[in-house]
Structures are given as structure tokens and as C-alpha cells.
Scaffold this motif. Structure first.
Motif, PDB file in Angstrom:
ATOM      1  N   VAL A 130      11.610   2.555 -19.879  1.00 39.71           N
ATOM      2  CA  VAL A 130      12.781   2.021 -19.200  1.00 39.71           C
ATOM      3  C   VAL A 130      13.612   1.245 -20.232  1.00 39.71           C
ATOM      4  CG1 VAL A 130      13.535   0.448 -17.376  1.00 39.71           C
ATOM      5  CG2 VAL A 130      11.502   1.866 -17.047  1.00 39.71           C
ATOM      6  N   ASN A 131      12.941   0.442 -21.057  1.00 39.81           N
ATOM      7  CA  ASN A 131      13.625  -0.251 -22.145  1.00 39.81           C
ATOM      8  C   ASN A 131      13.469   0.559 -23.422  1.00 39.81           C
ATOM      9  OD1 ASN A 131      14.300  -2.686 -20.667  1.00 39.81           O
ATOM     10  ND2 ASN A 131      12.094  -3.046 -20.652  1.00 39.81           N
ATOM     11  N   PRO A 132      14.493   0.475 -24.328  1.00 41.41           N
ATOM     12  CA  PRO A 132      14.387   1.233 -25.570  1.00 41.41           C
ATOM     13  C   PRO A 132      13.205   0.773 -26.435  1.00 41.41           C
ATOM     14  CG  PRO A 132      16.567   0.206 -25.364  1.00 41.41           C
ATOM     15  CD  PRO A 132      15.757  -0.275 -24.218  1.00 41.41           C
ATOM     16  N   LEU A 133      12.755   1.678 -27.282  1.00 42.65           N
ATOM     17  CA  LEU A 133      11.725   1.321 -28.268  1.00 42.65           C
ATOM     18  C   LEU A 133      12.415   0.546 -29.378  1.00 42.65           C
ATOM     19  CD1 LEU A 133       8.885   1.749 -29.684  1.00 42.65           C
ATOM     20  CD2 LEU A 133       9.867   3.820 -30.650  1.00 42.65           C
ATOM     21  N   THR A 134      11.965  -0.687 -29.639  1.00 42.02           N
ATOM     22  CA  THR A 134      12.660  -1.495 -30.643  1.00 42.02           C
ATOM     23  C   THR A 134      11.698  -2.083 -31.655  1.00 42.02           C
ATOM     24  OG1 THR A 134      12.537  -3.293 -29.068  1.00 42.02           O
ATOM     25  CG2 THR A 134      14.666  -2.233 -29.327  1.00 42.02           C
ATOM     26  N   LEU A 138       2.054   5.200 -25.597  1.00 42.94           N
ATOM     27  CA  LEU A 138       2.447   3.812 -25.806  1.00 42.94           C
ATOM     28  C   LEU A 138       2.757   3.199 -24.453  1.00 42.94           C
ATOM     29  CD1 LEU A 138       4.796   4.400 -28.851  1.00 42.94           C
ATOM     30  CD2 LEU A 138       2.730   2.996 -28.888  1.00 42.94           C
ATOM     31  N   VAL A 139       2.261   1.992 -24.241  1.00 43.46           N
ATOM     32  CA  VAL A 139       2.494   1.296 -22.980  1.00 43.46           C
ATOM     33  C   VAL A 139       3.268   0.015 -23.291  1.00 43.46           C
ATOM     34  CG1 VAL A 139       1.389   0.263 -20.950  1.00 43.46           C
ATOM     35  CG2 VAL A 139       0.333   2.231 -22.071  1.00 43.46           C
ATOM     36  N   ASP A 140       4.344  -0.198 -22.556  1.00 45.48           N
ATOM     37  CA  ASP A 140       5.195  -1.366 -22.754  1.00 45.48           C
ATOM     38  C   ASP A 140       5.018  -2.247 -21.519  1.00 45.48           C
ATOM     39  OD1 ASP A 140       7.172  -3.178 -23.226  1.00 45.48           O
ATOM     40  OD2 ASP A 140       8.847  -1.758 -23.081  1.00 45.48           O
ATOM     41  N   GLY A 141       4.247  -3.302 -21.642  1.00 42.99           N
ATOM     42  CA  GLY A 141       3.917  -4.102 -20.458  1.00 42.99           C
ATOM     43  C   GLY A 141       3.052  -3.274 -19.526  1.00 42.99           C
ATOM     44  N   PHE A 142       3.572  -2.953 -18.337  1.00 38.26           N
ATOM     45  CA  PHE A 142       2.840  -2.075 -17.428  1.00 38.26           C
ATOM     46  C   PHE A 142       3.505  -0.712 -17.327  1.00 38.26           C
ATOM     47  CE2 PHE A 142       1.997  -6.392 -15.736  1.00 38.26           C
ATOM     48  CZ  PHE A 142       0.656  -6.442 -16.097  1.00 38.26           C
ATOM     49  N   ASP A 143       4.450  -0.449 -18.241  1.00 39.80           N
ATOM     50  CA  ASP A 143       5.253   0.763 -18.175  1.00 39.80           C
ATOM     51  C   ASP A 143       4.721   1.781 -19.185  1.00 39.80           C
ATOM     52  OD1 ASP A 143       7.454   2.394 -17.624  1.00 39.80           O
ATOM     53  OD2 ASP A 143       8.748   1.386 -19.090  1.00 39.80           O
ATOM     54  N   ALA A 144       4.274   2.953 -18.711  1.00 40.64           N
ATOM     55  CA  ALA A 144       3.876   4.019 -19.639  1.00 40.64           C
ATOM     56  C   ALA A 144       5.156   4.494 -20.294  1.00 40.64           C
ATOM     57  CB  ALA A 144       3.201   5.152 -18.884  1.00 40.64           C
ATOM     58  N   ALA A 145       5.312   4.216 -21.590  1.00 38.80           N
ATOM     59  CA  ALA A 145       6.643   4.290 -22.166  1.00 38.80           C
ATOM     60  C   ALA A 145       6.839   5.414 -23.167  1.00 38.80           C
ATOM     61  CB  ALA A 145       6.985   2.955 -22.815  1.00 38.80           C
ATOM     62  N   GLY A 146       5.787   6.080 -23.577  1.00 35.69           N
ATOM     63  CA  GLY A 146       6.016   7.137 -24.548  1.00 35.69           C
ATOM     64  C   GLY A 146       4.734   7.800 -24.959  1.00 35.69           C
ATOM     65  N   GLY A 147       4.889   8.898 -25.666  1.00 34.98           N
ATOM     66  CA  GLY A 147       3.722   9.605 -26.160  1.00 34.98           C
ATOM     67  C   GLY A 147       4.051  10.196 -27.502  1.00 34.98           C
ATOM     68  N   GLY A 148       3.035  10.552 -28.242  1.00 33.48           N
ATOM     69  CA  GLY A 148       3.329  11.123 -29.539  1.00 33.48           C
ATOM     70  C   GLY A 148       2.132  11.773 -30.184  1.00 33.48           C
ATOM     71  N   SER A 163       0.811  -1.222   0.000  1.00 33.66           N
ATOM     72  CA  SER A 163       0.000   0.000   0.000  1.00 33.66           C
ATOM     73  C   SER A 163       0.840   1.265   0.000  1.00 33.66           C
ATOM     74  CB  SER A 163      -0.956   0.076   1.196  1.00 33.66           C
ATOM     75  OG  SER A 163      -1.690  -1.086   1.312  1.00 33.66           O
ATOM     76  N   GLU A 164       2.128   1.171  -0.355  1.00 31.13           N
ATOM     77  CA  GLU A 164       2.962   2.364  -0.265  1.00 31.13           C
ATOM     78  C   GLU A 164       3.023   3.146  -1.566  1.00 31.13           C
ATOM     79  OE1 GLU A 164       6.665   1.557   1.648  1.00 31.13           O
ATOM     80  OE2 GLU A 164       5.642   0.915   3.477  1.00 31.13           O
ATOM     81  N   TRP A 165       3.188   4.465  -1.403  1.00 29.00           N
ATOM     82  CA  TRP A 165       3.256   5.388  -2.535  1.00 29.00           C
ATOM     83  C   TRP A 165       4.684   5.858  -2.677  1.00 29.00           C
ATOM     84  CZ3 TRP A 165       2.560  11.267  -2.261  1.00 29.00           C
ATOM     85  CH2 TRP A 165       2.467  11.826  -3.544  1.00 29.00           C
ATOM     86  N   ASP A 166       5.265   5.681  -3.882  1.00 30.94           N
ATOM     87  CA  ASP A 166       6.612   6.173  -4.122  1.00 30.94           C
ATOM     88  C   ASP A 166       6.497   7.488  -4.884  1.00 30.94           C
ATOM     89  OD1 ASP A 166       9.218   6.632  -4.649  1.00 30.94           O
ATOM     90  OD2 ASP A 166       9.655   4.647  -5.468  1.00 30.94           O
ATOM     91  N   ALA A 167       6.469   8.586  -4.115  1.00 31.59           N
ATOM     92  CA  ALA A 167       6.200   9.899  -4.710  1.00 31.59           C
ATOM     93  C   ALA A 167       7.280  10.312  -5.695  1.00 31.59           C
ATOM     94  CB  ALA A 167       6.076  10.937  -3.597  1.00 31.59           C
ATOM     95  N   SER A 168       8.481   9.809  -5.532  1.00 36.06           N
ATOM     96  CA  SER A 168       9.586  10.258  -6.381  1.00 36.06           C
ATOM     97  C   SER A 168       9.718   9.445  -7.660  1.00 36.06           C
ATOM     98  CB  SER A 168      10.904  10.187  -5.612  1.00 36.06           C
ATOM     99  OG  SER A 168      10.818  11.011  -4.484  1.00 36.06           O
ATOM    100  N   ALA A 169       8.926   8.412  -7.821  1.00 37.73           N
ATOM    101  CA  ALA A 169       9.098   7.557  -8.998  1.00 37.73           C
ATOM    102  C   ALA A 169       7.776   7.308  -9.701  1.00 37.73           C
ATOM    103  CB  ALA A 169       9.735   6.233  -8.580  1.00 37.73           C
ATOM    104  N   GLN A 170       7.005   8.354  -9.909  1.00 34.42           N
ATOM    105  CA  GLN A 170       5.712   8.164 -10.556  1.00 34.42           C
ATOM    106  C   GLN A 170       5.890   8.067 -12.073  1.00 34.42           C
ATOM    107  OE1 GLN A 170       2.302  10.081  -8.442  1.00 34.42           O
ATOM    108  NE2 GLN A 170       3.779  11.705  -8.140  1.00 34.42           N
ATOM    109  N   PRO A 171       5.036   7.280 -12.731  1.00 34.30           N
ATOM    110  CA  PRO A 171       5.150   7.136 -14.184  1.00 34.30           C
ATOM    111  C   PRO A 171       4.632   8.389 -14.895  1.00 34.30           C
ATOM    112  CG  PRO A 171       3.212   5.985 -13.409  1.00 34.30           C
ATOM    113  CD  PRO A 171       3.907   6.518 -12.189  1.00 34.30           C
TER     114      PRO A 171
END
Ligand SMILES: Nc1nc2c(ncn2[C@@H]2O[C@H](COP(=O)(O)OP(=O)(O)OP(=O)(O)O)[C@@H](O)[C@H]2O)c(=O)[nH]1
Ligand SMILES: [Mg+2]
Lengths: 293, 474
Positions: B343-347, B416-426, A172-180
Motif C-alpha cells: 500500500v505504501n511505496p518501498l523506500t 516482504l512484509v511491511d507492518g501487517f501488510d504483505a507488501a512484495g515478493g522477489g 469476524s467478517e471476511w472481505d473476499a474482495s480485498a484479500q492480501p
């Protein structure tokens, strides 16, 4: 469209996006003005329906009018209301009012812990079923994967940096410094299993915007926000040992708006009546990292 | 004529209660947060006691007071004196009653570029801050490029810390020329350049005597002059379908097609077409709860329709008017400018989830036409690294309805989403027609070939074998 209409439309979009994206979703409902606006927006989003549970964390230190108002509303609107609480702390008198905890530790026990364990289903929930019109006790239940929460950016520093779809990890923790990144309104709604998500449709609203909307839509809020004749009212509703009313003769929404625009509260922070915010800088952020709203 | 005047009047009312989001950008430490802190303090927008509170806590902790501390609220930010995530702060215009600003104070460090972009994507105007002593730096340029890619055309350039150069006009002029030429190359026309000292509060809300040679406006005046984007009401009707509801409780029989109009207007009785399915139906009613009955809805409104004909469509389609030739088309391939944050490059050979409007589709990188701005790779363009921008061609697994960004901003941008990673926009530069589509290689073959090439010619794929969370700072 004016700014309030735009804010309404954006928030409805977010609430619909949240409902579409999560199987078990609920809306946190604290009875205050922001929660009340949130509920109103949900009814707008779903054309009069509320297709998810309302969740209330009962600290047992809310002013009594709040609980009466809550139960009345659940009956009137036929809402499935889920109530969570920290029974152990209350039974053992592990609270601030009992003199056994400081304010922050009390918030943590009665709010954050109760919230986290109610959401993950590991602590008992008291549930009001509108169809039967009755309360039941559910010892263990399904976890919620997401919860809609009415926090606003202008309330406090760490909230000014929140995402609309904000992930909490397994603990349940929030990592404020590493948000997507969160670009435009193309919210990322894909999350790893076991992630718990907080959805924040009101981030861009200010306290003034909330009251402007309440005025425009003629929404009924709990009367404690207004002067009942003794020259005092609540500006922000919390637990009574830690929240003091402010001196004000505002008797209705229009008076409150006036006070905020040009009157006595123009330059006074909303949460200035909340004692737990004052115990040193960064405290609320520390609480929020552990799950506080 | 009379009706036209009424319409103009309505617009006036709107601008009296408007909300404007402005992002503050620029290289790390060039003074963005200080500028915003100063702006809040000098316009008396801070809650009572806030400034004194921060000053007192600095004294207690033996830290030097900084205006940036009013913004950098996270503990990690205060400890390191750096902005990590974009903050939203609110203040009201003094000169234009009814206008509210949301100032988005973005971070300047390359490590937090994703947070800068998150902030900038919400803005309609930008301030770009440059340190007069250090001059134009890497992220001054990168942020300028990103603003142009996001289509933010109102840019104010603030040259800061003039106190450190004795308010010397010639240094200011030199930076102004250099950065002006750079913006020119991006086809961005800055609204103004202003020499300031944020720390000393010079030319922020009042013209400073130290810079008598400067004849322009203050920062506050330029903000008040920024314009809200014009309403999309007059454009063609388009509404991405967000969801279809059928709440059967309490005897509700309505099937409601819900969404937010991105442009134009729709009326009861209109014949609408869903793209890409091409199904058509008539709007029977505009639904709303606790609102007066309506026969028309406009751009920006979140609404819902019932239809005369019961048709089956799913979320992600786009409603347009059936008789209108709207520049929205179902496409499987686009040319786009993208900003990669993964986090990983766009390939090549890998499948990403692309989100546009309310649609989601699997997308693959087909071609990198060029890398924009600084590139982080070594030889050849075999992908895009974190924080790189490029002009690319993307192919989709099935058609989705979209527009070019220039025809319709909301239907012309994607993430663009890579797995669960929001990876880019355009942003979509153009939809490529069927004629541009080459016969597809079987995807399995394409992937196998790529893996073989990578294995036997690793030096041709310099970024591919590196640790994913590596810092790609140039
Ligand atoms: N002398 C002088 N120093 C300034 C001025 N503006 C900012 N500074 C100093 O520059 C340093 C960085 O300022 P910030 O406002 O934190 O910079 P920033 O651009 O927000 O940095 P990031 O957000 O981390 O990218 C601080 O020590 C400020 O006191 C100015 O006008 N004159
Ligand atoms: Mg900063």
C-alpha cells in the motif's frame, strides 16, 4: 512423489506453520471426512500428538451417530474437545426444524453465530478433558486467535478464492474482495491484534483426493458415508433436516472412489444433497462473509 | 543398470498421478474466464446442471449469459463482470489419464495484481490471453514480465476473440509477431501461439474450420503437453528447519527437528550442518506417525529427524549435508528482483520483515539498480511504487541461509512484509559476498538524513507524500 503424497506434505507444512504462528489455536472438527483427514494430517505433522484443541459446533441437528462417534474418538485419541452451541436459539426454538427460521437464518444462528462466539470465548464452552476423562462447562474463556478449518476449493465458488491464511476482522467478517497477496508457501502470519485467522490446509484437495487419501492411509471414517444395506449413504454430512442421503451402494472407500472417477457421481456436485446451498446464488458467500466455514 | 531402470519406472508412475497448476493471465477483459469456462464446458468437466443453472439464473435476472460466470463466483464479480480474485478450478486431462489440472483463473485488472500474483506463484505453466481486437495491452506486457520474474518458463499465448476480426490471419500474425518479440526481450520462449474464439469455442478443444489457415494444436492439446518440473530429488540436500518439537505428554522423550525438504535426500547416519549457525550433528532417526519405518527421505516430503547430538538451533536455519558443497550460504546482503505490492511505496531507511524458507529477518532497501517494465514514478528512483518491479539490493540485520533462485527455487525466493501488510515478493539473483559489504552507516543517522532530505527536497521524493491508498495505475 505422487499427487496425494505432495498434497499431504503441503498440508502438513501449513498445519505446522499455523501451530508455530499462533498462541491460541484450535482445529475445527465437524466429524465429516474432511475434518477426519485434517485430524489425521495433524497427527502426522506432530508425530502422533495433537497439540491443540478440537472445536466442534454442535447444532443439535446432527445425525446421532455423529455425536456418538465424536465422543468415542475424543476418548480414544485423548483429545481436548471443545463444544460450542447456540443455547439461546435452541431453547427458544429459533430453528428451521421448529418452523421459526428459514434454512439460511438457521445456519447463521446455529453455526456461524455459535462458531464466532465459541471462538471468541464469549459463550459457554463444554470441554472434554482427556486427563480426567470428564466434561466440564466453562462459561467464559480465552479467545482463539486462529482456527484450522478443512474447507476445499472445489466445494463452492467463494471457497475457490480463499487464502490459506485468511483473516477475519474484529466482527469476524471476511472481505473476499480485498484479500492480501499470498506468494508461494511463504504465508503471511503477521496480523494486527484482534484479527482472527482461519487457516485452510485442504484448499487444494478435491473430494476425490480426500477419498484417495482415506483409502491410502486406511483411515476410519464414520460409517454413515457407506451404504449400510438400504442402498443409501451420505456424501456430505450436515444437519439432518437439510442434508439428504444419496442413493448409492458404495460399501467401502474403493467403491466411493470408483463412483467419483467413472461412476454415477462423476459429474454431480458434492453438496447437491445440501438444501441451504440452493436458496439462490451467492448465499453461501453471504453466510461465509459472516463467519460460516 | 537394473536400478536405473527401476528409477525411471518410478517416475513414470508418478506422472500418471500428477497434479499440474496452470495460471491464466492477460489484460482485463481479454477473455481469460471465458476461456476457462469454455474449457470446462467443452471437456464436460462441470457438475451436472451447473451450466443450465447459471443460464437459468441469468434469464431470471435479465443478464446475458457469460461463460465467465462459471468462474467469477463472488457477488461483486458477477455484478461488475470482472474477476477480482484468482479462482482454483479442477479438471482432469482426457488424453492423459491420471493427470489433474488446477486451473488458476487470474484477474487482469491492475487493481488486482496482487491476486494475479498469488495465483501465478502457485503455477508451473501459464496461458497468456490477448484480445485480437484490442491487441497487446499494458497488462499483457506486465503479466509477461511477471511470469518471467516468477521463473515460469512454459507459456502458451492464446490470441482470443478471432470471431470479432472475421478470423483474419493477418491480424493474428501481427499480434503474434509483436508479442513474440516482447517475450523474446524477456528471454521467455513461448510453447505456442494459438488463435481462438473462447466465446464461440473455436480451437479450444477442437480445431475450427473457420481458421483452416491455422495448422497447430488446440488449447487442450497444448495443456496436455505441458511438463511437470523435474523432481529435485537428485539435487543437493536442503531442508529449512520449520520447528523443533518436544511433546512431553505420554512419556514422549523425542526432540524432533521438523521441516520439509526442498531438494535432495537425507539418510539416517548422515552428518548434517545447520546454516547459518554452522552446528553439526548426525541424523539418528527419521520420525513418522502411522507410516512404515524409513531410513531415507526425499525432496518434497514433510518430515522430522532426531539427532545423535543434542544441539540447540531454532526455526529458520537450513540443514544441508555437512560434506556436500551445497550452494547455500549465510548472507546479509542480496541482489534481487522484486515485485512491490505494498500500500505504501518501498523506500529507503525503513525496515521490512523478509521471509525466506522458514527464516525471518529485518531487511532494508539499499539500492535500486533499475526499474523493470513500466515505471510509475516521475523523476529518479527513490523507491518502488505499488505494482512496480525492480532490481534491487537488500541488506539484512543478521545473516540467513539462502541460495540464488537458479540454484534452488525454494531457498531463492522471499516475501516482504511491511507492518501487517504483505507488501512484495522477489527472487534472489545472487548473494553478495562479504567483500561487497560497505561499512554500515549507523542506522539512526541514515534515517535522520533521509527524513531531512525528504523534508527539504520533497520534489525529489515524488511518491513519498502521497496518500497511501492511491491508485497508481499508469
Ligand atoms: N466476441 C467475443 N467476445 C469474447 C470472447 N471471449 C471473451 N469475450 C467477451 O469479453 C468479455 C470479457 O471476458 P472475460 O472472460 O470476463 O474476461 P477476463 O479476461 O476474464 O477479464 P478479467 O478477469 O476481469 O480480467 C466478456 O463480455 C466476454 O463475453 C470471444 O472469443 N469473442
Ligand atoms: Mg476473468
Amino acid at each position: 512423489m505422487n499427487k496425494i503424497e505432495k498434497l499431504e506434505a503441503q498440508s502438513i507444512f501449513i498445519i505446522r506453520e499455523a501451530y508455530k504462528s499462533f498462541k491460541n489455536i484450535g482445529m475445527l472438527w465437524s466429524i465429516g471426512k474432511d475434518s477426519t483427514v485434517l485430524l489425521w494430517l495433524a497427527k502426522k505433522a506432530f508425530f502422533g500428538h495433537v497439540p491443540f484443541d478440537l472445536i466442534h459446533i454442535d447444532t443439535h441437528y446432527k445425525i446421532p451417530e455423529m455425536i456418538a462417534y465424536r465422543d468415542q474418538l475424543a476418548r480414544d485419541l485423548r483429545i481436548r474437545l471443545v463444544v460450542g452451541e447456540n443455547r439461546k436459539a435452541l431453547a427458544n426454538k429459533q430453528t428451521f426444524q421448529d418452523g421459526n427460521l428459514d434454512r439460511i437464518a438457521c445456519c447463521k444462528a446455529l453455526k456461524s453465530e455459535a462458531l464466532n462466539h465459541t471462538l471468541d470465548g464469549s459463550w459457554p464452552r463444554r470441554i472434554y478433558e482427556p486427563k480426567q476423562g470428564a466434561w466440564t462447562d466453562v462459561p467464559r474463556d480465552e479467545p482463539y486467535n486462529a482456527v484450522i478449518v478443512g474447507v476445499r476449493s472445489d466445494e463452492e465458488g467463494s471457497r475457490s478464492k480463499e487464502r490459506v491464511f485468511s483473516a477475519r476482522d474484529e466482527r469476524s467478517e471476511w472481505d473476499a474482495s480485498a484479500q492480501p497477496p499470498e506468494l508461494w508457501n511463504l504465508y503471511k502470519t503477521e496480523f494486527a491484534p484482534k484479527t482472527h485467522v482461519r487457516v485452510h490446509p485442504l484448499l487444494e484437495w478435491t473430494e476425490l483426493n480426500i477419498w484417495e487419501y482415506i483409502e491410502k492411509e486406511k483411515i476410519t471414517v464414520i460409517p454413515s458415508y457407506f451404504d449400510q444395506g438400504d442402498g443409501m449413504r451420505y456424501r456430505s454430512l450436515g444437519c439432518w433436516p437439510c442434508t439428504s442421503p444419496v442413493a448409492s451402494t458404495a460399501r467401502n472407500t474403493a467403491d466411493i472412489i470408483e463412483e467419483l472417477i467413472s461412476g454415477k457421481f462423476r459429474n454431480i456436485a458434492e453438496r447437491s444433497g445440501r438444501a441451504q446451498d440452493k436458496d439462490g446464488g451467492g448465499t453461501l458467500e453471504a453466510l461465509r462473509k459472516e463467519g460460516y466455514m | 543398470m537394473a536400478s536405473l531402470e527401476t528409477a525411471i519406472d518410478l517416475d513414470e508412475t508418478d506422472t500418471q498421478t500428477e497434479r499440474m497448476n496452470i495460471v491464466i493471465t492477460g489484460h482485463v477483459d481479454h477473455g481469460k474466464s471465458t476461456l476457462v469456462g469454455r474449457l470446462l464446458a467443452d471437456t464436460h468437466s462441470l457438475p451436472q446442471g451447473k451450466l443450465d443453472g447459471v443460464k437459468a439464473s441469468c434469464e431470471k435476472n435479465g443478464r446475458v449469459f457469460e461463460y465467465s460466470m462459471l468462474l467469477d463466483a463472488l457477488e461483486d464479480e458477477q455484478k461488475q463482470g470482472i474477476t477480482i480474485d484468482s479462482a482454483r478450478v479442477f479438471f482432469k486431462s482426457l488424453a492423459r489419464p491420471g493427470r489433474e489440472y488446477v486451473i488458476i483463473d487470474a484477474p487482469g485488472h491492475i487493481e488486482f495484481l496482487r491476486n494475479m500474483l498469488s495465483g501465478a506463484s502457485r503455477a508451473v505453466a501459464a496461458v497468456l490471453v490477448i484480445d485480437a481486437l484490442e491487441g497487446v495491452a499494458e497488462n499483457s506486457r506486465r503479466h509477461g514480465l511477471l511470469l518471467s520474474l516468477l521463473g515460469i518458463s512454459q507459456v502458451l499465448v492464446v490470441i482470443n476473440k478471432l470471431d470479432l476480426i472475421n478470423y483474419d490471419e493477418s491480424i493474428y500474425r501481427k499480434i503474434r509477431n509483436e508479442y513474440g518479440q516482447y517475450l523474446d526481450s524477456l528471454k521467455v520462449k513461448p510453447v505456442a501461439f494459438i488463435p481462438v474464439s473462447s466465446r464461440e469455442g473455436k480451437n479450444i478443444t477442437e480445431i475450427a474450420p473457420e481458421m483452416a489457415w491455422y495448422k497447430g494444436k488446440t488449447v487442450l492439446e497444448v495443456l496436455d503437453g505441458f511438463k511437470s518440473p523435474k523432481s529435485e530429488d537428485g539435487a543437493f540436500f536442503a531442508m529449512p528447519l520449520q520447528d523443533v518439537y518436544r511433546f512431553s505428554d505420554a512419556g514422549d522423550e523425542r526432540r524432533i527437528y521438523a521441516g520439509t525438504l526442498v531438494s535432495g535426500e537425507a539418510r539416517v547416519g548422515d552428518r548434517v550442518r545447520f546454516l547459518p549457525s554452522n552446528k553439526e550433528a548426525h541424523i539418528k532417526s527419521i520420525e513418522a506417525w502411522s507410516a512404515p519405518a524409513k531410513t531415507v527421505v526425499r525432496a518434497g516430503e514433510s518430515t522430522g529427524f532426531t539427532l545423535e547430538e543434542d544441539i540447540y538451533v531454532t526455526s529458520g536455519e537450513v540443514l544441508v549435508e555437512a560434506d556436500e558443497n551445497a550452494p547455500v550460504a549465510a548472507s546479509t546482503r542480496i541482489r534481487a528482483n522484486i515485485i512491490w505490492l505494498g500500500v505504501n511505496p518501498l523506500t529507503f531507511g525503513k525496515s521490512y520483515l523478509l521471509k525466506l524458507g522458514n527464516a525471518k529477518v529485518q531487511a532494508k532497501l539499499e539500492k535500486i539498480e533499475r526499474v523493470l517494465g513500466e515505471n510509475n514514478g516521475e523523476d529518479g528512483y527513490y523507491g518502488l511504487n505499488r505494482n512496480e518491479c525492480g532490481s534491487v539490493i537488500l541488506g539484512f540485520a543478521r545473516p540467513i541461509a539462502l541460495s540464488s533462485f537458479y540454484d534452488n527455487a525454494s531457498l531463492g525466493r522471499f516475501v516482504l512484509v511491511d507492518g501487517f501488510d504483505a507488501a512484495g515478493g522477489g527472487i534472489v539473483l545472487e548473494a553478495l559476498s562479504e567483500a561487497d559489504i560497505h561499512p554500515e552507516l549507523p542506522t539512526g543517522f541514515e534515517e535522520d538524513l533521509f527524513l531531512l532530505l525528504k523534508k527539504y527536497f520533497p520534489h525529489r521524493f515524488p511518491e513519498y507524500g502521497k496518500k497511501p491508498n492511491q491508485d497508481y495505475t499508469i
